[in-house]
Design a protein around this motif. Structure first.
Motif, PDB file in Angstrom:
ATOM      1  N   ARG A  60      -9.084  -3.296  -5.161  1.00 30.83           N
ATOM      2  CA  ARG A  60      -8.937  -1.983  -5.134  1.00 30.83           C
ATOM      3  C   ARG A  60      -8.249  -1.214  -5.008  1.00 30.83           C
ATOM      4  O   ARG A  60      -7.841   0.005  -5.508  1.00 30.83           O
ATOM      5  N   ASP A 113      -0.825  10.835   2.037  1.00 32.89           N
ATOM      6  CA  ASP A 113      -1.540  11.122   2.159  1.00 32.89           C
ATOM      7  C   ASP A 113      -2.434  11.049   0.164  1.00 32.89           C
ATOM      8  O   ASP A 113      -3.081   9.804  -0.162  1.00 32.89           O
ATOM      9  N   LYS A 114      -2.339  11.792  -0.122  1.00 34.44           N
ATOM     10  CA  LYS A 114      -2.682  12.153  -1.690  1.00 34.44           C
ATOM     11  C   LYS A 114      -2.128  11.430  -2.789  1.00 34.44           C
ATOM     12  O   LYS A 114      -2.368  11.051  -3.445  1.00 34.44           O
ATOM     13  N   LEU A 161       5.013   5.886   3.234  1.00 40.24           N
ATOM     14  CA  LEU A 161       4.230   5.493   4.464  1.00 40.24           C
ATOM     15  C   LEU A 161       5.145   6.149   5.904  1.00 40.24           C
ATOM     16  O   LEU A 161       4.539   6.205   6.831  1.00 40.24           O
ATOM     17  N   ILE A 184      -1.561   0.278  -2.858  1.00 38.38           N
ATOM     18  CA  ILE A 184      -0.368  -0.904  -1.955  1.00 38.38           C
ATOM     19  C   ILE A 184      -1.035  -2.119  -1.532  1.00 38.38           C
ATOM     20  O   ILE A 184      -2.254  -2.204  -0.897  1.00 38.38           O
ATOM     21  N   LEU A 191     -14.655   2.465  -1.485  1.00 32.42           N
ATOM     22  CA  LEU A 191     -14.303   4.002  -0.273  1.00 32.42           C
ATOM     23  C   LEU A 191     -12.743   3.832  -1.007  1.00 32.42           C
ATOM     24  O   LEU A 191     -12.858   5.061  -0.405  1.00 32.42           O
ATOM     25  N   SER A 192     -12.201   2.959  -1.115  1.00 34.34           N
ATOM     26  CA  SER A 192     -10.597   3.407  -1.826  1.00 34.34           C
ATOM     27  C   SER A 192     -10.781   4.510  -2.704  1.00 34.34           C
ATOM     28  O   SER A 192     -10.532   5.621  -3.714  1.00 34.34           O
ATOM     29  N   ARG A 223      -0.495   8.689  -1.793  1.00 35.37           N
ATOM     30  CA  ARG A 223      -1.057   6.985  -1.261  1.00 35.37           C
ATOM     31  C   ARG A 223      -2.361   6.896  -1.989  1.00 35.37           C
ATOM     32  O   ARG A 223      -2.919   5.772  -3.021  1.00 35.37           O
ATOM     33  N   ASN A 224      -3.165   7.700  -2.029  1.00 29.96           N
ATOM     34  CA  ASN A 224      -4.872   7.048  -2.576  1.00 29.96           C
ATOM     35  C   ASN A 224      -4.886   8.144  -4.176  1.00 29.96           C
ATOM     36  O   ASN A 224      -5.821   7.795  -4.628  1.00 29.96           O
ATOM     37  N   ASP A 276       1.765  15.734  -1.075  1.00 25.46           N
ATOM     38  CA  ASP A 276       1.326  15.916   0.075  1.00 25.46           C
ATOM     39  C   ASP A 276       1.023  13.241   0.454  1.00 25.46           C
ATOM     40  O   ASP A 276       0.802  13.404  -0.857  1.00 25.46           O
ATOM     41  N   ASP A 302     -13.903   6.300  -3.511  1.00 22.43           N
ATOM     42  CA  ASP A 302     -14.085   8.034  -2.388  1.00 22.43           C
ATOM     43  C   ASP A 302     -13.138   8.502  -1.800  1.00 22.43           C
ATOM     44  O   ASP A 302     -12.968   9.414  -1.860  1.00 22.43           O
ATOM     45  N   ILE A 303     -12.120   8.093  -0.630  1.00 29.44           N
ATOM     46  CA  ILE A 303     -10.802   8.665  -0.881  1.00 29.44           C
ATOM     47  C   ILE A 303      -9.844   8.861  -1.820  1.00 29.44           C
ATOM     48  O   ILE A 303      -9.790  10.572  -1.210  1.00 29.44           O
TER      49      ILE A 303
END
Lengths: 227, 485
Positions: A154, A77-78, A56, A86, A105-106, A80-81, A75, A108-109
């Motif tokens: 999640r 973002d990549k 972050l 977290i 949703l998690s 983290r998902n 990346d 999907d991201i």
């Protein structure tokens, strides 16, 4: 196996003086299959360290490696998902969605391929001790402990290697705290995850594999317990 | 796809907020639909009107130019100068007209010729010779002629019949524009006991040996001056014998000393062609004492009311869009600040900034689209009565102006012969060759309006989405979550 390696990591706020570091020269390697607790006084930089590990924030100096890959070059973002889950003290779930929808949703991201995402979400909820009925409730209709379990489910939805939790039991009673810690230990020992918990709680510290103390004075990290 | 699905869930679960945004967009859309449909209808009416009411030009005396040489200090000499100038003006010939009409600015043309003649077998309708077609160059027409022979170059040139002031009551107008056919006034026919198929003999007033036989193909009634106060027992056209220009020119060619009065009419391509054609006429040698006169003022004054409504529609649309954009931007800014937490969570769990922004834009687009559809339907339903109400006010105001002008002249100016008598605000059908006021807008929401609305909707959404995009770019997820904590 080392999954996360901190090499001379330091951090100072953007508006701080040049040598005014919150963290300085942190060196440590985290392994899969272990449950870590990071302790320290308020202002010692626990949450800052956690935000650096979770991608972050970027360190002001030094490097963090995930699986020998420099976090500064991937990346985030990549990262983290996909690679890191977290969990926050205040759960950070989306209140307009129900528990199952938060988990889906998690997924999907992250783009994870799951045949039936709803069924998988229900399974994850069951793994953390919740039912389908809990899953279909809006977040605000769940108790604090239930919300934290949803947050854990999640974070597991895309099967990351590392689970990071910032004061995950801070808002919970002792009994619920023990249940949550058991889930984390199970994730580390039985599912081979690297679990890192930032906590003030001695109860939590007693139950994890490794306790790391952040010292406010010399802004460094010290291992205080190892099983 | 999941972004779209989540946007839909988010809209559904946050109804209050989205209804507020939807209502604002709905109001903007209704106002825009009404404005655009009025604008669209106005443009269509104006272009259709300009198409139907052609720009008609004729060549008339340039009195201003003539009066320039009049010396007010020496009136007698001034009059002499004027007479001299007047007699020096070259008469326009048919060849001149053809030359003038050979222009890129002229769509079509026609002309009317007239000669003063006597007859050996019919009597004129009054003891005095009445020539009703007194144009600017008629003053020297032979005073001894009993009849006026008027030749038309084409059906198009027979304006009196097209407008309805002359009407055939017996027989027909021959389409043979080369033979010695004619039509005569009903009163003249009654007086001389003439009917269709009879022949009349016209005689050159300068040389009685030159006679010409014409066959009557039709008898017409003159309604042009039914409203005009007159003590004459016959209509003005009673001694007017109507034929074609070919027949008339044969008579003229036999005796070119006869005064041949030619009145050309040029149908111009558009408004812009007027000044260019005028310049071309000068280049082609038109006398400086002659000028091109058009019906432009009549055409423009007739669309004045619709132009006013059009201007109002544009102003209303611009104000609506400016205020609407500002309100939407502010509401979205507040909305985004309220949803900072959601942005923080989504960013923390790894959603890219661009996708978070896309989610917010899609939400707004869905709400906008729903409002656009509702607004377009509602707007189209209320645009027709609104437009007609607006125009009604304009027409009433226009009527009041005419009444004021009439009062200024001390009578009803609308009865003057140079004012179109077919001014009828209750009838919006266009008649060829006449100038009519527009009294009704049929505001329509067609594909053009829908496309314009769609563009407006997208632009409004993007403008108001800017708030979301800027916020998402600026905020760090950790800061957002810390603030909440």
């Amino acid at each position: 196996m080392d999954i996360l390696k901190l090499e001379n990591v330091g951090y100072r706020y953007k508006d701080a003086n040049l040598n005014d570091y919150v963290l300085s020269d942190i060196n440590y390697s985290f392994s899969l299959g272990k449950c870590y607790a990071i302790k320290g006084k308020s202002g010692s930089g626990k949450s800052t360290l956690l935000s650096l590990i979770s991608g972050l924030e970027r360190p002001s100096k030094g490097k963090i490696y995930y699986n020998n890959k420099d976090l500064g070059k991937i990346d985030l973002d990549k990262f983290r998902n996909t690679n890191i889950g977290i969990i926050f003290q205040s759960f950070n779930l989306l209140p307009h969605l129900n528990a199952i929808e938060n988990i889906i949703l998690s997924m999907d991201i992250s783009g994870i391929k799951v045949k039936n995402k709803k069924e998988y979400a229900i399974k994850l909820l069951k793994d953390v001790g919740l039912t389908k009925d809990h899953g279909e409730r809006r977040i605000l209709r769940l108790s604090g402990g239930e919300q934290q379990r949803v947050a854990i489910a999640r974070s597991l939805s895309y099967n990351p290697d590392i689970i990071i939790a910032d004061e995950p039991t801070g808002n919970l009673d002792e009994e619920t705290e023990n249940e949550i810690i058991e889930i984390f230990k199970d994730l580390a020992h039985n599912q081979n995850k690297c679990v890192i918990i930032v906590t003030h709680s001695n109860n939590v510290a007693h139950k994890v594999d490794v306790v790391l103390e952040l010292e406010k004075e010399n802004k460094s990290i010290k291992k205080s317990k190892r099983i | 796809m999941y972004i779209f699905k989540n946007a839909l869930i988010s809209i559904w679960r946050n109804k209050g907020r989205n209804i507020l945004i939807g209502v604002i967009i709905l109001v903007i859309t209704i106002a825009s639909t009404v404005s655009l449909s009025i604008l669209n209808a106005s443009n269509k009416l104006i272009s259709s009107y300009e198409e139907k009411n052609e720009i008609i030009g004729s060549i008339t005396m340039n009195r201003e130019s003539l009066m320039q040489n009049f010396d007010p200090n020496d009136r007698e000499q001034g009059k002499e100068n004027l007479k001299e100038q007047f007699s020096n003006i070259e008469e326009i010939t048919v060849d001149n007209i053809k030359n003038y009409a050979d222009s890129n600015y002229v769509k079509s043309y026609y002309y009317i010729e007239s000669l003063g003649l006597n007859s050996s077998n019919i009597e004129k309708a009054t003891s005095e010779s009445i020539n009703d077609r007194k144009g600017p160059m008629m003053e020297n027409q032979e005073s001894q002629a009993a009849f006026t022979l008027t030749g038309y170059s084409s059906i198009e040139s027979m304006k009196e019949f097209i407008e309805g002031s002359y009407k055939i009551t017996e027989g027909e107008i021959s389409t043979d524009f080369t033979s010695n056919n004619c039509i005569i006034n009903k009163e003249l026919a009654t007086l001389n006991d003439l009917s269709v198929g009879d022949k009349i003999v016209l005689v050159n007033p300068n040389n009685t040996l030159l006679t010409y036989e014409f066959t009557i193909t039709g008898i017409f009634e003159d309604n042009s001056d039914v409203n005009a106060p007159s003590m004459d027992m016959f209509s003005n056209s009673v001694n007017n014998i109507i034929t074609n220009t070919t027949a008339l020119e044969k008579i003229y060619n036999d005796d070119t000393t006869l005064r041949n009065q030619i009145t050309p009419t040029f149908i111009l391509k558009n408004k812009a062609a007027i000044s260019k054609f005028e310049k071309e006429l000068q280049d082609k040698g038109l006398s400086e004492y002659l000028t091109l006169t058009t019906n432009l003022n009549q055409v423009e004054s007739s669309i004045e009311s619709i132009s006013n409504v059009k201007t109002f529609a544009i102003t209303f649309l611009v104000i609506t869009l400016i205020i609407g954009s500002i309100v939407l931007f502010v509401i979205n800014m507040i909305n985004i600040r309220e949803r900072k937490y959601e942005i923080g969570v989504l960013r923390t769990i790894g959603m890219k900034k661009s996708l978070v922004a896309t989610k917010f834009v899609i939400e707004l687009l869905i709400v906008s689209l729903a409002s656009l559809i509702l607004g377009t339907i509602s707007g189209s339903l209320i645009s027709v009565p609104t437009a007609n109400k607006l125009l009604e006010n304009e027409i009433n105001s226009s009527k009041q102006n005419i009444d004021e002008i009439n009062k200024n002249f001390g009578g009803n100016m609308m009865d003057k012969p140079d004012i179109p008598k077919d001014f009828n605000i209750e009838d919006n059908n266009f008649k060829k060759g006449t100038i009519q006021k527009i009294d009704k807008i049929n505001a329509v929401v067609d594909i053009k309006v829908i496309l314009e609305l769609l563009i407006i909707g997208i632009v409004l959404t993007l403008i108001s989405s800017l708030a979301a995009v800027i916020t998402i770019q600026r905020f760090s997820p950790l800061t957002i979550l810390k603030e909440r904590g």
